[in-house]
Write a protein that holds these residues in place. Structure first.
Motif, PDB file in Angstrom:
ATOM      1  N   SER A 125     -20.184  26.117  -6.451  1.00  8.90           N
ATOM      2  CA  SER A 125     -18.549  26.555  -6.057  1.00  8.90           C
ATOM      3  C   SER A 125     -18.448  25.366  -4.634  1.00  8.90           C
ATOM      4  O   SER A 125     -19.991  24.763  -4.317  1.00  8.90           O
ATOM      5  N   ASP A 158     -21.904  32.662  -7.090  1.00  8.74           N
ATOM      6  CA  ASP A 158     -21.623  31.676  -8.405  1.00  8.74           C
ATOM      7  C   ASP A 158     -22.415  32.010 -10.018  1.00  8.74           C
ATOM      8  O   ASP A 158     -21.609  32.067 -10.716  1.00  8.74           O
ATOM      9  N   THR A 191     -17.123  30.197 -11.493  1.00  5.42           N
ATOM     10  CA  THR A 191     -17.134  30.428 -10.373  1.00  5.42           C
ATOM     11  C   THR A 191     -16.100  31.372  -9.843  1.00  5.42           C
ATOM     12  O   THR A 191     -15.624  30.533 -10.532  1.00  5.42           O
TER      13      THR A 191
END
Length: 364
Positions: free
Chosen positions: A237, A304, A314
Motif C-alpha cells: 500500500s 497487505d 491491498t
C-alpha cells in the motif's frame, strides 16, 4: 423435482407428437414400426423411476456434499488467517533483533563494503534475520500451499464419499442397467465440465487454476502455482512507501530482485519485506522513531499480504486515496471469492454428471 420436471417436458413432447399423427418411430426414435403408446408408457415409466431416484436420493447427497465443500473452504480461509497471524507474532522479535547492539554492529560493518561493491551484503544480512523471525520463501509457499492441499484433500474425500453413497443407493433401487463411472473416469469428466464452466462464465485465472488443482492428480507443484497466481497481485500500500521513504523502496526493490530459490511473485513478497527493513535502516535507524516505524510498517506489509491472498488486493487504509481504496476493495480475485465459486461449479458439475448417467440413461 428437477429431474421429474425435465423428464415431464420430454415425455409430453413425445406423446404430443404421437397423438398429432407422427409415426411411432418418429415419436420415439430408436423404436420399430410396431411401437405403440404402451411401449411409450413403459419407457416413460422407467425414465420417471430414474428421475425420481435422482430427485429423492441424489440431489440430497449433492446438497450435503456442497455444504461439506463450503465448510472445507471456510476452514481453508481460517487456516490462512492463522498463518498470517503467526507472521505478525514474529514482527516484534524481528524488531528487537534489528535494534540489538550485535545487529547494529553487523550492519555498520557491512555498509561501507556493500555500498562500494554494490553486492547486497547488507540486504542479505537483514533478509536472513527477516526469514528467521517472519518467514522465508520456502515457508511462505509451504504454509499457503499446505492449506490449499488440505482443501483439495477435503474436497476429494467428500466427493468419493458421495459417489459411494450414490452407488449404495443404486444397489437397492430397481433401476436395471444404470451404472456409474469408475471414480477415476467420474472425476475426469467433472474436471472437463469444470473447465467448460470456467470458459463459459469468464472465471479468473486464479479460479481456473484452483479448479484444475482441486480435481487434478498433482499436489504440491500445482499448489505452488496457485500460490504464485495469488501473489502476483501483491502490491504494498501507499502507506508503506510514503512512511518508509525513498530508501525503503530502493532497498525493497534491490532485495526482491534477487528472487531467491523461488523467484517470481514469492521472491518479490519476501524481498519487499526484507528490503523494507533495509530502507528503514537507512532512513530511520539513528532516530528514536526507528523501532516504531519498523514495527508499524511491517504490520502494514503483512496486512497487505493477507489482503492479496484473501480478497485479491491491498486493503484500503488511511493513507490510501478513496479512489484507489474503492478500486482495490472491488478486486475480488482472492481466495474468499474463488473458493466459494469453485464449490458452486463443483455442485453444478455433480448435478449434470449424475443426471446424464442416471436420468438420461447415458450408462444404459
Amino acid at each position: 423435482m428437477i429431474a421429474l420436471i425435465t423428464l415431464g417436458l420430454f415425455v409430453s413432447s413425445s406423446l404430443d407428437r404421437y397423438r398429432s399423427g407422427a409415426s411411432p418411430s418418429e415419436a420415439l426414435p430408436g423404436q420399430d414400426g410396431h411401437s405403440n403408446v404402451e411401449s411409450l408408457n413403459q419407457q416413460s415409466a422407467r425414465q420417471v423411476a430414474r428421475a425420481r431416484f435422482y430427485d429423492t436420493e441424489v440431489i440430497p447427497l449433492i446438497a450435503k456434499v456442497d455444504a461439506e465443500n463450503r465448510a472445507a473452504a471456510d476452514r481453508c480461509l481460517r487456516r490462512i488467517d492463522r498463518v498470517l497471524k503467526g507472521y505478525h507474532d514474529g514482527v516484534e522479535l524481528f524488531v528487537d533483533d534489528m535494534t540489538s547492539i550485535s545487529t547494529r554492529l553487523g550492519v555498520l560493518k557491512r555498509m561501507p563494503g556493500g555500498w562500494w561493491a554494490s553486492d547486497g551484503r547488507v540486504e542479505s544480512y537483514v533478509k536472513t534475520k527477516f526469514e528467521k523471525h517472519l518467514f522465508s520463501e520456502q515457508q511462505l509457499v509451504d504454509d499457503i500451499s499446505g492449506t490449499l492441499i488440505q482443501f483439495r484433500d477435503d474436497i476429494d474425500a467428500n466427493q468419493r464419499r458421495m459417489l459411494i453413497q450414490v452407488q449404495a443407493a443404486l444397489t437397492t433401487a430397481d433401476l436395471p442397467g444404470v451404472r456409474l463411472d469408475h471414480p477415476k473416469d467420474f472425476f475426469q469428466e467433472l474436471s472437463t465440465q469444470l473447465g467448460s464452466y470456467a470458459a463459459d462464465q469468464g472465471m479468473t485465472s486464479v479460479e481456473s487454476m484452483l479448479g484444475a488443482f482441486v480435481l487434478g492428480e498433482v499436489g504440491a507443484l500445482a499448489a505452488r502455482s496457485v500460490v504464485g497466481g495469488l501473489l502476483v497481485r501483491f502490491a504494498p500500500s501507499l502507506a508503506i512507501s510514503s512512511a518508509a521513504g525513498a530508501s525503503a523502496t530502493v532497498g525493497a526493490t534491490a532485495t526482491g530482485a534477487g528472487g531467491g530459490s523461488f523467484g517470481g511473485p514469492v521472491g518479490a513478497v519476501v524481498g519487499f519485506g526484507a528490503g523494507l527493513a533495509v530502507g528503514l535502516v537507512i532512513d530511520w535507524w539513528m532516530t528514536e522513531r526507528f523501532e516504531a516505524e519498523l514495527s508499524g510498517q511491517l504490520h502494514l506489509y503483512l496486512d497487505d499480504l493477507q489482503a492479496t491472498l484473501i480478497s485479491g488486493g491491498t486493503p484500503a487504509n488511511e493513507s490510501t486515496t478513496p479512489h484507489q481504496g474503492d478500486l482495490i476493495r472491488s478486486d475480488g480475485s482472492g481466495l474468499e471469492t474463488a473458493l466459494p465459486k469453485i464449490c458452486v461449479q463443483l455442485r453444478e458439475a455433480y448435478r449434470d454428471r449424475f443426471f446424464n448417467q442416471i436420468v438420461d440413461g447415458e450408462s444404459l
